[in-house]
Design a protein around this motif. Structure first.
Motif, short mmCIF file in Angstrom:
data_model
loop_
_atom_site.label_atom_id
_atom_site.label_comp_id
_atom_site.label_asym_id
_atom_site.label_seq_id
_atom_site.Cartn_x
_atom_site.Cartn_y
_atom_site.Cartn_z
N GLU A 76 0.80 -1.22 0.00
CA GLU A 76 0.00 0.00 0.00
C GLU A 76 0.83 1.27 0.00
O GLU A 76 0.29 2.38 -0.11
N ARG A 77 2.15 1.15 0.12
CA ARG A 77 2.96 2.36 0.27
C ARG A 77 3.03 3.20 -0.99
O ARG A 77 3.12 4.43 -0.91
N ALA A 78 2.97 2.59 -2.17
CA ALA A 78 2.99 3.38 -3.41
C ALA A 78 1.78 4.29 -3.49
O ALA A 78 1.89 5.47 -3.87
N GLU A 79 0.62 3.78 -3.11
CA GLU A 79 -0.58 4.61 -3.11
C GLU A 79 -0.48 5.71 -2.06
O GLU A 79 -0.90 6.85 -2.28
N SER A 80 0.10 5.38 -0.90
CA SER A 80 0.24 6.38 0.16
C SER A 80 1.15 7.52 -0.25
O SER A 80 0.90 8.68 0.09
N GLU B 268 1.60 8.70 -3.22
CA GLU B 268 0.83 9.55 -4.14
C GLU B 268 -0.08 10.49 -3.35
O GLU B 268 -0.18 11.69 -3.65
N LYS B 269 -0.75 9.95 -2.35
CA LYS B 269 -1.64 10.78 -1.53
C LYS B 269 -0.85 11.83 -0.75
O LYS B 269 -1.28 12.98 -0.63
#
Length: 316
Positions: free
Chosen positions: A292-296, A298-299
């Motif tokens: 999930e860190r790639a999405e985090s 980006e956020k």
């Protein structure tokens, strides 16, 4: 460094300039640090926070030279800015062990300098709850020790970033985020700023009935570092979990979740927040949530851009 910026720099420079992740302390395994940094680079981060509380780099308040050299060599391999997280147990309200605490914190400053880190995150203090006159003594003891540490850190071109923490029950005294900010403002040292830990502030505001947004906003004028991770703002009401997933399932405590897994009002926070120029945003989201860190990130970059754009529009 913030204290060297001209008035024009303060107007024009982005507030948040670096976004990244913390490494995971892993019982002295220096190979793990290297692998963790390689993954942080792969995720597209431009800063890493070295969590050095579990890597056997300090003994009795002294830096272990051979391990410090190895750490510096590892860090030099990667195109990253570095910050350092000091000991979790650091506590300048710990009267019995204060000299040991100060020696270990100074050793952390030395390590920070060795790896090119410009920030050392240092936890604010805690002590048993007591009458007001005793609490005032805790606060003075911490302020005096912080002034000493900031003086020492300045000689190494490292800023101490005092982080807000939360209490686990009413028997524990610690400063509220606004009080952490007031401590830093009163000391008024060029090498002392705050770290806003939003997750900690959220839990503490729920526990005390405080105003979360007002508390973190109070830290803004002296905030030079940010810790970002999600939770539900629920204080610890269970003393034991058999698995971390159980705490996550109940939404209790300091969960360090990917952004969006909890219910922190991130956009509202970053629409009202201001920080010092050159601030790093560090996601304390560990390898447990690597998928999930790639999405985090980006956020997090979107939140940083939101804050920077608001500041630029106000300065225009």
């Amino acid at each position: 460094m913030t204290q060297d910026l001209s008035s024009q720099d303060l107007i024009s420079q982005d507030r948040i300039t670096h976004v990244g992740f913390t490494t995971t302390a892993d019982a002295g395994d220096m190979n793990h640090i290297e692998a963790s940094l390689a993954r942080i680079v792969e995720l597209g981060a431009d800063v890493a926070e070295l969590s050095l509380c579990g890597d056997d780099l300090i003994a009795g308040g002294r830096v272990i030279e051979s391990r410090a050299r190895r750490l510096a060599d590892i860090c030099a391999k990667f195109p990253l800015r570095y910050t350092v997280h000091g000991l979790i147990v650091s506590n300048f309200m710990d009267a019995e062990n204060l000299e040991f605490q100060k020696a270990a914190a100074c050793a952390m400053v030395e390590l920070s300098h060795r790896v090119g880190s410009d920030i050392l995150v240092h936890h604010s203090g805690h002590a048993p709850m007591a009458p007001a006159r005793v609490i005032a003594g805790y606060d003075r003891m911490q302020a005096d020790a912080l002034k000493e540490l900031a003086d020492f850190a300045g000689k190494h071109d490292v800023r101490v970033a005092l982080e807000n923490i939360f209490a686990v029950d009413d028997e524990m005294y610690r400063q509220q985020p606004s009080e952490v900010a007031a401590t830093v403002q009163a000391i008024n040292h060029p090498y002392l700023v705050t770290t806003i830990d939003f997750g900690h502030a959220y839990i503490e505001a729920t526990r005390t009935g405080g105003d979360f947004l007002a508390e973190v906003a109070a830290m803004s004028p002296v905030a030079g570092h940010l810790h970002v991770h999600d939770n539900f703002g629920r204080p610890y009401t269970l003393s034991k979990f058999y698995h971390q997933s159980e705490a996550i399932a109940l939404g209790i405590g300091d969960l360090h979740l990917p952004l969006g897994w909890g219910d922190l009002p991130w956009e509202t926070v970053f629409d009202t927040l201001d920080v010092l120029p050159g601030t790093a945003l560090i996601m304390e989201i560990g390898e447990r949530f690597d998928a999930e860190r790639a999405e985090s990130i980006e956020k997090a970059r979107a939140l940083a851009a939101r804050l920077n754009a608001r500041h630029a529009a106000r300065a225009a």
